[in-house]
Design an enzyme around this catalytic site. Structure first.
Site, PDB file in Angstrom:
ATOM      1  N   ASP A 107      -0.139   1.594   7.787  1.00 14.88           N
ATOM      2  CA  ASP A 107      -1.155   1.885   8.811  1.00 14.88           C
ATOM      3  C   ASP A 107      -1.969   0.677   9.261  1.00 14.88           C
ATOM      4  O   ASP A 107      -2.815   0.807  10.143  1.00 14.88           O
ATOM      5  CB  ASP A 107      -2.093   3.001   8.311  1.00 14.88           C
ATOM      6  CG  ASP A 107      -2.781   2.649   7.000  1.00 14.88           C
ATOM      7  OD1 ASP A 107      -2.265   1.785   6.254  1.00 14.88           O
ATOM      8  OD2 ASP A 107      -3.840   3.227   6.731  1.00 14.88           O
ATOM      9  N   GLU A 190      -5.525  -4.507  -6.944  1.00 10.81           N
ATOM     10  CA  GLU A 190      -5.302  -5.905  -6.559  1.00 10.81           C
ATOM     11  C   GLU A 190      -5.790  -6.836  -7.653  1.00 10.81           C
ATOM     12  O   GLU A 190      -5.091  -7.764  -8.083  1.00 10.81           O
ATOM     13  CB  GLU A 190      -6.030  -6.251  -5.251  1.00 10.81           C
ATOM     14  CG  GLU A 190      -5.548  -5.499  -4.022  1.00 10.81           C
ATOM     15  CD  GLU A 190      -6.307  -4.194  -3.775  1.00 10.81           C
ATOM     16  OE1 GLU A 190      -6.962  -3.685  -4.713  1.00 10.81           O
ATOM     17  OE2 GLU A 190      -6.236  -3.689  -2.619  1.00 10.81           O
TER      18      GLU A 190
END
Ligand code: UDP
Ligand code: MN
Length: 235
Positions: A107, A190
């Protein structure tokens, strides 16, 4: 001959899936030397997705990596795209020796220049991401093209407060850390993944996008479509 970029894209079935993948495929069609690893959070392959990938003309691999049920039941903080990205990492470990890895959600919005930039990655590179959190930006803070810190709307005690869209790593660098995977820990994926790689210093981070002065990727989010079963009378 330029280095191969392995683009890892997690995706999952919802009304927006095909529109998102259409848009992303139209971007990636314009990039030379890429392998698109599309990993579906699903139990079985979607023939519609497969058709889209086929007609894109992009070199791709379509794989499945359903989110384990134990995490799926955690309604509040889903580790979105984690099994998918790990599947992509495993594929790269088994199939690549050189090249660049980039995590590209289905997206987000990508400037073509981003791919020219990340191809320069020797070890680990970072760059700004637009439209992340209420601040609208997540980026290394850079002075005289030297790293001095991170700007992000969500520090949460992270050493690397960055979004998946904001860094790229070389395949060689990944392969030096055989056990580096992405943890199923929402909000810390992350940071923990980067900490599991071979240690690197902030000074090692390659600052791309004109020393992080340009935004070449945006964390856009598509408004959810909620089809209802209400019927409309057409007169
Ligand atoms: N995703 C997935 N399974 C899910 C939800 C999301 O595979 O149940 C994928 C999604 O297609 C996207 C990535 O994981 O590529 C991140 O999800 P999303 O864009 O919803 O999260 P954001 O970071 O924008 O909040
Ligand atoms: Mn998203």
């Amino acid at each position: 001959e330029s280095l191969m970029i392995y683009v890892i894209t997690p995706t999952y079935k919802r009304p927006e899936q095909i529109p998102e993948l259409t848009r992303l495929s139209h971007t990636l069609r314009l990039v030379k030397n890429i392998t698109w690893l599309v990993i579906d959070d699903a139990e079985s392959k979607s023939s519609v997705v497969e058709k889209l990938l086929n007609k894109s003309g992009i070199r791709y691999e379509y794989m499945l990596a359903p989110m384990p049920n134990e995490f799926r039941s955690n309604k509040k903080y889903l580790p979105r795209g984690v099994s998918n990205r790990n599947k992509g990492i495993t594929w790269i470990r088994n199939n690549a020796k050189t090249g660049i890895i980039y995590f590209a959600d289905d997206d987000n919005t990508y400037d073509l220049k981003l791919f020219e930039e990340i191809r320069k990655t020797k070890k680990i590179s970072m760059f700004p991401v637009g439209l992340v959190t209420h601040l609208g930006l997540s980026t290394p803070i850079v002075k005289n093209c030297t790293f001095i810190g991170f700007y992000d709307g969500y520090y949460a005690g992270r050493k690397y407060p960055v979004d998946f869209a904001g860094f790229a790593i070389s395949v060689e660098f990944l392969l030096k850390s055989p056990n580096a995977t992405i943890p199923f820990k929402a909000g810390y994926e992350e940071d923990l993944f980067l900490k599991r790689l071979l240690p690197f210093s902030f000074g090692d981070i390659e600052l791309l996008a004109s020393c992080c002065t340009e935004i070449l990727v945006w964390h856009t989010q598509t408004k959810k479509n909620h089809p209802t079963r209400k019927t409309t009378m057409i007169k």
